[in-house]
Design an enzyme around this catalytic site. Structure first.
Site, PDB file in Angstrom:
ATOM      1  N   SER A 139     -43.209 -26.383 -12.074  1.00 43.69           N
ATOM      2  CA  SER A 139     -43.932 -26.904 -10.906  1.00 43.69           C
ATOM      3  C   SER A 139     -44.979 -27.957 -11.276  1.00 43.69           C
ATOM      4  O   SER A 139     -45.799 -28.305 -10.429  1.00 43.69           O
ATOM      5  CB  SER A 139     -44.516 -25.778 -10.070  1.00 43.69           C
ATOM      6  OG  SER A 139     -44.965 -24.769 -10.862  1.00 43.69           O
ATOM      7  N   THR A 149     -46.549 -28.158 -14.674  1.00 41.37           N
ATOM      8  CA  THR A 149     -47.469 -27.661 -15.706  1.00 41.37           C
ATOM      9  C   THR A 149     -47.873 -28.770 -16.685  1.00 41.37           C
ATOM     10  O   THR A 149     -49.063 -28.901 -17.017  1.00 41.37           O
ATOM     11  CB  THR A 149     -46.779 -26.537 -16.516  1.00 41.37           C
ATOM     12  OG1 THR A 149     -45.971 -25.764 -15.640  1.00 41.37           O
ATOM     13  CG2 THR A 149     -47.779 -25.679 -17.231  1.00 41.37           C
ATOM     14  N   THR A 150     -46.896 -29.529 -17.130  1.00 43.56           N
ATOM     15  CA  THR A 150     -47.150 -30.563 -18.147  1.00 43.56           C
ATOM     16  C   THR A 150     -48.137 -31.600 -17.603  1.00 43.56           C
ATOM     17  O   THR A 150     -49.064 -32.030 -18.298  1.00 43.56           O
ATOM     18  CB  THR A 150     -45.812 -31.261 -18.503  1.00 43.56           C
ATOM     19  OG1 THR A 150     -44.807 -30.258 -18.649  1.00 43.56           O
ATOM     20  CG2 THR A 150     -45.923 -32.071 -19.763  1.00 43.56           C
ATOM     21  N   TRP A 151     -47.945 -31.965 -16.369  1.00 42.48           N
ATOM     22  CA  TRP A 151     -48.820 -32.944 -15.713  1.00 42.48           C
ATOM     23  C   TRP A 151     -50.240 -32.374 -15.569  1.00 42.48           C
ATOM     24  O   TRP A 151     -51.225 -33.034 -15.913  1.00 42.48           O
ATOM     25  CB  TRP A 151     -48.217 -33.264 -14.344  1.00 42.48           C
ATOM     26  CG  TRP A 151     -48.789 -34.445 -13.634  1.00 42.48           C
ATOM     27  CD1 TRP A 151     -49.596 -35.418 -14.161  1.00 42.48           C
ATOM     28  CD2 TRP A 151     -48.569 -34.792 -12.266  1.00 42.48           C
ATOM     29  NE1 TRP A 151     -49.883 -36.354 -13.204  1.00 42.48           N
ATOM     30  CE2 TRP A 151     -49.266 -36.000 -12.029  1.00 42.48           C
ATOM     31  CE3 TRP A 151     -47.854 -34.219 -11.210  1.00 42.48           C
ATOM     32  CZ2 TRP A 151     -49.265 -36.626 -10.774  1.00 42.48           C
ATOM     33  CZ3 TRP A 151     -47.851 -34.851  -9.971  1.00 42.48           C
ATOM     34  CH2 TRP A 151     -48.555 -36.037  -9.759  1.00 42.48           C
ATOM     35  N   HIS A 169     -47.985 -18.703 -16.986  1.00 44.68           N
ATOM     36  CA  HIS A 169     -47.149 -18.563 -15.790  1.00 44.68           C
ATOM     37  C   HIS A 169     -47.359 -17.175 -15.177  1.00 44.68           C
ATOM     38  O   HIS A 169     -46.606 -16.775 -14.286  1.00 44.68           O
ATOM     39  CB  HIS A 169     -45.667 -18.699 -16.156  1.00 44.68           C
ATOM     40  CG  HIS A 169     -45.264 -20.062 -16.645  1.00 44.68           C
ATOM     41  ND1 HIS A 169     -45.666 -21.225 -16.044  1.00 44.68           N
ATOM     42  CD2 HIS A 169     -44.464 -20.449 -17.677  1.00 44.68           C
ATOM     43  CE1 HIS A 169     -45.134 -22.260 -16.678  1.00 44.68           C
ATOM     44  NE2 HIS A 169     -44.405 -21.807 -17.672  1.00 44.68           N
ATOM     45  N   SER A 197     -35.423 -28.494 -10.534  1.00 44.77           N
ATOM     46  CA  SER A 197     -35.962 -28.851 -11.848  1.00 44.77           C
ATOM     47  C   SER A 197     -35.605 -27.766 -12.869  1.00 44.77           C
ATOM     48  O   SER A 197     -35.196 -28.057 -13.997  1.00 44.77           O
ATOM     49  CB  SER A 197     -37.486 -29.013 -11.734  1.00 44.77           C
ATOM     50  OG  SER A 197     -38.035 -29.389 -12.956  1.00 44.77           O
ATOM     51  N   TYR A 217     -48.202 -29.948  -6.109  1.00 45.12           N
ATOM     52  CA  TYR A 217     -47.598 -31.103  -6.803  1.00 45.12           C
ATOM     53  C   TYR A 217     -47.500 -32.296  -5.858  1.00 45.12           C
ATOM     54  O   TYR A 217     -47.850 -33.415  -6.206  1.00 45.12           O
ATOM     55  CB  TYR A 217     -46.209 -30.684  -7.295  1.00 45.12           C
ATOM     56  CG  TYR A 217     -45.450 -31.698  -8.120  1.00 45.12           C
ATOM     57  CD1 TYR A 217     -45.513 -31.676  -9.511  1.00 45.12           C
ATOM     58  CD2 TYR A 217     -44.626 -32.647  -7.512  1.00 45.12           C
ATOM     59  CE1 TYR A 217     -44.782 -32.586 -10.281  1.00 45.12           C
ATOM     60  CE2 TYR A 217     -43.896 -33.563  -8.268  1.00 45.12           C
ATOM     61  CZ  TYR A 217     -43.977 -33.523  -9.648  1.00 45.12           C
ATOM     62  OH  TYR A 217     -43.254 -34.420 -10.399  1.00 45.12           O
TER      63      TYR A 217
END
Ligand code: A3P
Length: 318
Positions: A68, A70-72, A125, A155, A216
């Site tokens: 959802s 996370t990296t961003w 998570h 995704s 997001y």
């Protein structure tokens, strides 16, 4: 007296045997631990985290469901909180050479955790009920990011498909339809996904100083406003000077999909910041609405109806 205490490993094995198990159609075994489906490889670390984590009041915990954003979120929070130490134009900015997952560790995959700078940043998570009591009672803050379930599911399907086709190229990966059925049964990593969303949503309403709830799609819609919101929440608001100098805009650009995914460290390389996963796997398209290219409108509508029903009465729309 004279009785041998069970070794930690033995009691873990006993625990595993006592938990309900499901095999996902994507092959992994998940255990139902306190209402949530968790992979065996994470579970031991999760229990250790629950029992031993010592939060500091300044810690920031980033929570997401897998896929959802996370990296961003990790890259944004890292850049915002470290901006006095590393400006965006700094050639030594850690994000230029390290994947965001290498800078903000997942509590369920890495133990012991590495920290780069202060405040300490962690990601997970895990649902709220699975967090250690110490986090709930301390002043540390939680930022929760969710994403529209259609895009999250799609995704995830691509992510798992990529992993499995590398491990076993001859295996026919299950269809999106079959996977979606299991997703809606709640049998997904750290799922049921709606339970996790609802827990943080409710808490963000009850204790807005503790939990900031983000979407997001809202980050995509107005990243400047959302960065400001995050900075205010973390007690490191942008000054009007910073705002006038375009600092927020620069941070948003620096953490954008376009910029991060084109860095050498984040391309499809063998470099790993999460065990067993290449850094590049965390960057695919980074768009809203890509579900259209994988699932039918009728599957998407069914998912919407299902989610609406689960969220009924909560005031949350996804
Ligand atoms: P898609 O598969 O839809 O492209 P997570 O980080 O939780 O694993 O989520 C991965 C999803 O976030 C992927 O979505 C990925 O492309 C997207 N993503 C990664 N970095 C991003 C960024 N900087 N901005 C927007 N989306 C990003």
């Amino acid at each position: 007296k004279g009785e041998e205490l069970p070794q930690p490993n033995e009691s873990f094995q006993e625990l595993l045997q006592s938990l309900p198990i499901r095999k996902r159609i994507t092959k992994e075994l998940l255990y139902l631990y306190d209402g949530f489906w968790i992979d065996e490889s994470c579970l031991e670390v999760v229990i250790d985290f629950q029992q031993n984590f010592q939060p500091q009041d300044t810690d920031i915990i980033l929570v997401t469901a897998p896929k959802s954003g996370t990296t961003w979120l990790k890259s944004l929070v890292f850049t915002i909180t470290r901006r006095s130490q590393y400006t965006i134009s700094d050639k030594n900015h850690p994000l230029l050479t390290t994947n965001p997952h290498g800078l903000v560790p997942f509590v369920e995959y890495v133990n012991p955790h590495n920290h780069v700078g202060t405040p300490r940043l962690f990601a997970t998570h895990l649902s709220y009920t699975l967090l250690p009591e110490s986090i709930k009672t301390s002043k540390c803050k939680i930022i929760y990011l969710c994403r529209n379930p259609r895009d999250t599911f799609v995704s995830m399907w691509h992510f798992e498909h990529k992993i499995m086709s590398k491990l076993d190229p001859s295996w026919q990966f299950p269809s999106p339809k079959e996977c979606l059925e299991q997703f809606c049964e709640g049998v997904s990593h750290f799922g049921p996904f709606w339970e996790q969303i609802l827990q943080y949503w409710k808490l963000s309403n009850e204790r807005p100083e503790k939990v900031l709830f983000l979407k997001y799609e809202e980050l995509k819609g107005d990243i400047i406003a959302q960065c400001k919101k995050m900075a205010d929440f973390m007690n490191c608001s942008f000054s009007s000077e910073e705002e006038n100098d375009g600092v927020i805009k620069d941070i948003a650009k620096f953490c954008s999909f376009e910029h991060l995914s084109n860095l050498e460290v984040n391309k499809q390389t063998e470099q790993r910041s999460v065990p067993q996963l290449d850094n590049g796997i965390f960057f695919r398209k980074g768009e809203i609405g890509d579900w259209k290219n994988l699932i039918t409108t009728s599957m998407a509508e069914k998912l919407d109806q299902f989610v609406e029903q689960k969220l009924q009465g909560s005031g949350l729309k996804l």
